[in-house]
Design a protein around this motif. Structure first.
Motif, mmCIF file in Angstrom:
data_model
loop_
_atom_site.group_PDB
_atom_site.id
_atom_site.type_symbol
_atom_site.label_atom_id
_atom_site.label_comp_id
_atom_site.label_asym_id
_atom_site.label_seq_id
_atom_site.Cartn_x
_atom_site.Cartn_y
_atom_site.Cartn_z
ATOM 1 N N TYR A 99 -3.071 19.919 -43.165
ATOM 2 C CA TYR A 99 -3.223 19.398 -41.802
ATOM 3 C C TYR A 99 -2.062 19.848 -40.919
ATOM 4 O O TYR A 99 -0.936 20.030 -41.393
ATOM 5 N N LEU B 187 -7.247 21.122 -36.330
ATOM 6 C CA LEU B 187 -6.685 19.975 -37.032
ATOM 7 C C LEU B 187 -6.119 20.387 -38.381
ATOM 8 O O LEU B 187 -5.148 19.807 -38.867
ATOM 9 N N VAL C 180 -11.879 16.760 -30.847
ATOM 10 C CA VAL C 180 -10.942 17.582 -31.623
ATOM 11 C C VAL C 180 -11.710 18.486 -32.578
ATOM 12 O O VAL C 180 -12.514 18.010 -33.398
ATOM 13 N N LEU D 90 -13.909 13.500 -33.725
ATOM 14 C CA LEU D 90 -13.846 14.757 -34.472
ATOM 15 C C LEU D 90 -15.130 15.524 -34.193
ATOM 16 O O LEU D 90 -16.226 15.093 -34.571
ATOM 17 N N VAL E 188 -1.887 15.885 -35.575
ATOM 18 C CA VAL E 188 -2.226 14.530 -36.030
ATOM 19 C C VAL E 188 -1.363 13.490 -35.319
ATOM 20 O O VAL E 188 -1.855 12.459 -34.847
#
Length: 478
Positions: free
Chosen positions: A72, A20, A14, A92, A77
């Motif tokens: 975010y 994100l 991600v 991440l 998420v």
């Protein structure tokens, strides 16, 4: 949202910036440094000359970073949490510095591992792909990305997912048919909101000297006033944009300011900087059509408001005095644009009246934070125990403004300008009503965070202003 079915043993990598979160941590770090340690800004070019990896690492070392305040993308998420619940490994993989990346990972408690830039490597595009490819993925991997740097990774992924794509990624997505999460389709509206056009009403103060000099029917002067209004509005909006960027952390802690375009991530920081530069250039281009004295006042306003944004707004009491002075500068600028004289009485009234309103603004902000408010939380020089003192000082300043107005009504200037000066006495209770009502509403926690805008929008205050204008006309022409 269209998400394809994938194998649960495929890991998901991600991206962070723009994927994100709705912002870019490099730009965020620059403005955190400007807010927290402005004297270190001169080091930015030196760090940048050593490469982007060094720049990101040095910024991360010099700032205090709170990952919980970032905007975010909750839809992303939640999607990742569902994937992890299905047994997928979540990593991440970001070009942000490792210090900031680990802070984000710790806050979300979502990732099994973190790949990020360090002092030597700026982990973006091909370098990120090489790092991921060095790990064995028998069934391929999934990748969430948004920018042109992510195209090579999305191309290589067995299960690419596009998040709020930029132009290049959007073009890639149309050709690949990859699923999309969170398309950002705000258009120009967030940019317009960031300019705060409702605040332009404050610049109507530019016309006050014209009205007080009874020149409001002089078309050339009115035209000069309109040009000055547009110039000041463009300059003010450019300052609002920069101020919001410097106040990102404090705004995100505020219950309503967190929804501002920059704080929420609706407007990217580079776009906001470009808009601010364009507005500033437009302001000076218009100011060039007016007397040099107006240009000098415009520059004074920009210097004062920039100093206020950078450090004065955190200084106890100095901040509200400068705020009051900024309103008074608008009045002086209006006089310079129309080439009329501004009286001592008007300036004295303006300082006391707008000091009262500036104190209302601080009172309301402090009240919003509630008990336990301290400087690090509010971003100002006040704490919760100052609330009553601010209220008392604000009321006293408002009464001082009315006293100045009463003395002006009894002065020789009024007897010279107005045929029936006794009618002017009615202005005192009108102004008193506006001031006391504002403070009552502030104590009831019913006040807009900007009292000047509140006055110009509130129908009761509008009636008082209309009655005051009528008294001026009657006094002048009876």
């Amino acid at each position: 949202m269209d998400v394809r079915v994938v194998r649960t043993d495929q890991p998901i990598y991600v991206d962070l910036d723009g994927t994100l979160i709705r912002t870019d941590l490099l730009w965020e770090s620059v403005f955190l440094l400007a807010r927290q340690n402005p004297l270190s800004l001169w080091r930015l070019p030196l760090w940048a000359m050593k490469g982007k990896a060094v720049l990101k690492a040095e910024l991360a070392r010099c700032i205090e970073f709170d990952a919980s305040l970032l905007p975010y993308r909750q839809e992303v998420v939640e999607e990742l949490r569902r994937a992890r619940a299905d047994g997928r490994r979540i990593v991440l993989a970001t070009g942000a510095n490792e210090v900031l990346a680990h802070a984000v990972a710790e806050h979300l408690d979502l990732f099994d591992a973190v790949m990020a830039s360090d002092d030597a490597v700026n982990l973006t595009a091909e370098r990120k792909l090489e790092r991921i490819a060095s790990i064995e993925h028998p069934d391929g991997f999934g990748y969430y990305g948004n920018s042109h740097d992510d195209v090579c990774l999305l191309d290589a992924a067995a299960a690419p997912v596009v998040v709020a794509p930029d132009r290049q990624v959007a073009q890639w997505q149309r050709g690949s048919g990859a699923p999309v999460i969170a398309r950002d389709g705000g258009g120009l509206r967030p940019y317009l909101k960031a300019m705060r056009p409702h605040q332009w009403m404050k610049n109507l103060l530019i016309f006050v000297p014209l009205v007080m000099a009874h020149e409001f029917l002089n078309l050339p002067m009115v035209l000069d006033g309109l040009l000055a209004f547009v110039s000041f509005s463009a300059a003010a909006s450019s300052v609002y944009l920069v101020n919001d960027l410097l106040d990102l952390t404090a705004d995100r802690r505020h219950k309503t300011k967190r929804n501002r375009p920059f704080a929420s991530g609706a407007v990217p920081i580079p776009g906001g900087l470009a808009l601010a530069a364009g507005l500033l250039c437009s302001s000076f281009a218009i100011a060039a059509l007016l007397p040099v004295a107006f240009l000098a006042m415009l520059c004074s306003y920009l210097v004062m408001t920039t100093a206020y944004s950078v450090f004065i707004k955190r200084m106890l009491l100095i901040d509200v005095i400068v705020l009051a002075a900024l309103y008074t500068v608008r009045i002086i600028a209006g006089a310079m644009a129309a080439d009329v004289e501004v009286s001592f009485w008007l300036l004295a009234f303006s300082i006391f009246f707008f000091l009262s309103l500036a104190l209302v603004k601080r009172f309301t902000e402090l009240q919003d934070f509630g008990g336990g408010a301290h400087r690090s939380k509010t971003g100002r020089g006040y704490v919760d125990v100052d609330l009553e003192t601010i209220g008392q000082a604000g009321m006293a300043s408002g009464f001082a403004a009315v006293t100045v107005l009463a003395l002006y009504v009894d002065s020789s200037e009024v007897r010279h300008l107005y045929g029936e000066p006794r009618m002017m006495w009615l202005l005192c209770p009108l102004v008193l009503y506006i001031i006391v009502r504002i403070w009552i509403l502030a104590r009831r926690d019913q006040m807009h965070d900007d009292p000047v805008v509140f006055i110009l929008r509130d129908w009761r205050s509008q009636i008082m202003i209309a009655l005051g204008a009528l008294m001026l006309l009657v006094s002048a022409y009876v």
